[in-house]
Enzyme design. Structure first.
Site, PDB file in Angstrom:
ATOM      1  N   HIS A   1      18.915  19.967  26.562  1.00 28.74           N
ATOM      2  CA  HIS A   1      19.682  20.230  27.777  1.00 28.74           C
ATOM      3  C   HIS A   1      19.681  18.980  28.663  1.00 28.74           C
ATOM      4  O   HIS A   1      18.708  18.215  28.694  1.00 28.74           O
ATOM      5  CB  HIS A   1      19.090  21.417  28.539  1.00 28.74           C
TER       6      HIS A   1
ATOM      7  N   HIS B   1      13.894  29.412  23.854  1.00 29.86           N
ATOM      8  CA  HIS B   1      14.816  29.059  24.920  1.00 29.86           C
ATOM      9  C   HIS B   1      16.228  29.347  24.403  1.00 29.86           C
ATOM     10  O   HIS B   1      16.406  29.909  23.322  1.00 29.86           O
ATOM     11  CB  HIS B   1      14.615  27.583  25.277  1.00 29.86           C
TER      12      HIS B   1
ATOM     13  N   ASP C   1      11.050  24.278  28.240  1.00 28.82           N
ATOM     14  CA  ASP C   1      11.691  25.467  28.804  1.00 28.82           C
ATOM     15  C   ASP C   1      11.556  26.617  27.816  1.00 28.82           C
ATOM     16  O   ASP C   1      11.872  26.463  26.625  1.00 28.82           O
ATOM     17  CB  ASP C   1      13.177  25.205  29.067  1.00 28.82           C
TER      18      ASP C   1
ATOM     19  N   HIS D   1      13.789  19.595  24.513  1.00 26.77           N
ATOM     20  CA  HIS D   1      15.060  20.167  24.057  1.00 26.77           C
ATOM     21  C   HIS D   1      16.200  19.329  24.621  1.00 26.77           C
ATOM     22  O   HIS D   1      15.971  18.418  25.428  1.00 26.77           O
ATOM     23  CB  HIS D   1      15.183  21.640  24.462  1.00 26.77           C
TER      24      HIS D   1
ATOM     25  N   HIS E   1       9.369  22.729  36.988  1.00 31.23           N
ATOM     26  CA  HIS E   1      10.754  23.126  36.684  1.00 31.23           C
ATOM     27  C   HIS E   1      11.296  24.107  37.735  1.00 31.23           C
ATOM     28  O   HIS E   1      11.861  25.147  37.424  1.00 31.23           O
ATOM     29  CB  HIS E   1      10.831  23.748  35.281  1.00 31.23           C
TER      30      HIS E   1
ATOM     31  N   ASP F   1      19.252  18.187  31.782  1.00 33.24           N
ATOM     32  CA  ASP F   1      18.222  17.857  32.764  1.00 33.24           C
ATOM     33  C   ASP F   1      16.944  17.331  32.126  1.00 33.24           C
ATOM     34  O   ASP F   1      16.021  16.925  32.830  1.00 33.24           O
ATOM     35  CB  ASP F   1      17.924  19.061  33.668  1.00 33.24           C
ATOM     36  N   HIS F   2      16.894  17.306  30.791  1.00 28.49           N
ATOM     37  CA  HIS F   2      15.718  16.791  30.090  1.00 28.49           C
ATOM     38  C   HIS F   2      16.016  15.521  29.287  1.00 28.49           C
ATOM     39  O   HIS F   2      15.099  14.919  28.740  1.00 28.49           O
ATOM     40  CB  HIS F   2      15.147  17.864  29.163  1.00 28.49           C
TER      41      HIS F   2
END
Length: 310
Positions: free
Chosen positions: A62, A139, A209, A60, A267, A64-65
């Site tokens: 976001h 998510h 996530d 996805h 995570h 942090d990914h």
């Protein structure tokens, strides 16, 4: 199949844990799943050549990914990469990569092939030795879990082939490659005539996530390894659900219901300085639970216990 965890933190990295990223070696390909900030530095520390990466799968969008993507894409160009790089991800990944192409004064001298996922469930990639599936999870933004499934060819029955009149040599190779052959007397021998029963290959699922969902139970049914996010402990379940995440106890419940062989949690929220409380919580439900740490290596082979090196 071999996995190297490059990053096991959630939104905010810590001194011990980088943002999410995993390298998986399967058959003749090296695949990167998610690419958090500083992933290319983690790759160097793990002594993995970034030039060998064939594909990147993003769960996805976001930060942090994905925040490691600009750096690794530009570094591959600086290193002189010429072969294409495949990048898979949810809606919006095409625009993201287009923005990265024009980010800063850089020239990308290789082809980036972007595959934007538009289905709730599909096969994304398939070759002789393995295939990769995607399935939409739940998510706060569109998020996909990925499954790698090795394809094992049936055992070649050498004695059966000889009994049918096939002479050892090149004809054996053709039958093993799935080709039919014709003997001197006109007899046609097909591969299924000299093959044993179907054999299951190694199967692995990476959750991305997500909140706990029955879709994951179905998707991960019977896999050798389930890598599932477990951001919090069960006393923080309300916060986890509000933010689209799963607690360790619920991840273990999914693993138990899905009859997986090994659960690996990842995570971790920066609220925790130690993952042991989450690992202990998961093991209350599912004994074969382990919380990943950065640079942990996991080897998976058919009919053998999962080998974990911390």
């Amino acid at each position: 199949m071999e996995l190297t965890f490059l990053g096991t933190a959630s939104a905010i990295p810590t001194r011990e844990r980088n943002h999410t990223s995993i390298v998986i070696k399967v058959s003749d390909r090296m695949i990167l799943f998610d690419c958090g900030e500083a992933t290319q530095k983690q790759i160097m520390k793990a002594e993995i050549s970034p030039m060998k990466i064939d594909d990147i799968y993003i769960t996805h969008l976001h930060g942090d990914h994905i925040l490691g993507l600009p750096g690794i894409i530009q570094s591959l160009a600086f290193r002189g990469r010429t072969r294409p790089l495949n990048i898979y991800g949810p809606k919006g990944i095409s625009q993201l990569i287009e923005n990265i192409r024009h980010f800063g004064y850089s020239t990308i001298g290789y082809n980036i092939i972007v595959h934007e996922i538009t289905f709730d469930e599909c096969i994304l990639y398939e070759q002789k030795d393995f295939r990769i599936y995607a399935k939409r999870m739940k998510h706060t933004v569109p998020d996909y879990a990925y499954k790698i499934e090795e394809i094992r060819q049936p055992k070649f029955l050498r004695e059966e082939a000889i009994n049918l009149g096939v002479k050892p040599g090149p004809l054996f190779g053709k039958l093993q490659d799935g080709q039919s052959i014709t003997l001197d007397d006109g007899t046609v021998i097909t591969p299924d005539m000299v093959s044993g029963p179907p054999r299951e290959g190694v199967k692995l699922v990476f959750s991305g996530d997500t909140i706990p969902t029955d879709e994951m139970i179905d998707f991960a049914d019977g896999v050798d390894v389930l890598i599932h996010e477990a951001t919090f402990t069960k006393d923080m379940r309300d916060k986890a659900l509000e933010n689209g995440h799963t607690v360790a106890y619920d991840a273990a419940t999914i693993a138990k219901k899905a009859n997986v062989e090994q659960l690996i949690l990842t995570h971790l929220s920066n609220r925790f300085t130690d993952s042991k409380p989450l690992e202990d919580e998961a093991q209350e439900v599912f004994e074969n639970s382990t919380y990943a740490n950065d640079f942990m290596i996991v080897s998976i082979e058919n009919k053998k216990p999962v080998n974990i090196k911390r």
